[in-house]
Design a protein around this motif. Structure first.
Motif: not given
Length: 196
Positions: A5, A35, A41, A153, A156-157
């Protein structure tokens, strides 16, 4: 599959300290937790002082159950040249103006990196993602709701790595309208939450 990410930092340093403001530092630290330990990241486009400060801060914090964080003064394009041989096709830009919504299939090898503009809280939005959009990345959106970068984020994960689609329920008098037994089932699953 290991995902990265990437946060292209787009906030100004604090005028007095010449480093990122404390609230940005908190959101960036939270991204490592969201994450998870099997991810990376990358924070790109940081000033020299912000990169050093953030690297020191991350070293002081526990890394248990968190993604490895790497701070870069260079921008995302330099990192892509270095790590992906310049291939933009393996990088998905999360863009509120994208035509396609992010889906679990986007985590099946098409993309290795997910790119976010580190733009934390413009209301109304100023569309600073346009600075990244013009670079030609494939794009996806996360729906119509504006999110903080750390939340984006995390969503998205959940979609690409955990293969879970985030969901919402209609609220009535501040309570979600759920099927009987659903509340109990959701409380059993710590990966779910409510958004009203």
């Amino acid at each position: 599959m290991v995902f990265a990410y990437v946060i292209e930092h787009m906030e100004e340093d604090d005028e007095a300290s010449k480093i990122i403001p404390p609230w940005v530092e908190l959101e960036y630290a939270h991204m490592r937790k969201l994450a998870g330990p099997e991810s990376y990241v990358h924070f790109t486009h940081l000033s020299k002082t912000s990169s050093k400060s953030l690297t020191t801060k991350f070293a002081e914090l526990s890394s248990d159950g968190q993604a490895e964080a790497i701070c870069h003064e260079s921008g995302v394009l330099d990192l892509i040249k270095e790590r992906l041989n310049g291939s933009l096709e393996k990088v998905c830009l999360l863009d509120p103006k994208a035509e396609k919504e992010l889906s679990p299939e986007d985590g099946d090898g098409r993309f290795e990196w997910f790119l976010f503009g580190g733009i934390l809280g413009d209301d109304p939005p100023r569309d600073r993602t346009a600075e990244l959009r013009v670079m030609g990345f494939p794009t996806r959106h996360l729906g119509p709701t504006q999110m903080t970068t750390d939340t984006a984020l995390g969503v998205t994960k959940h979609v690409v790595q955990d293969k879970e689609m985030p969901f919402k329920y209609i609220a009535k008098n501040g309570e979600p309208l759920l099927p009987p037994g659903m509340r109990e089932l959701l409380f059993e699953d710590m990966n779910k939450g409510f958004e009203f």
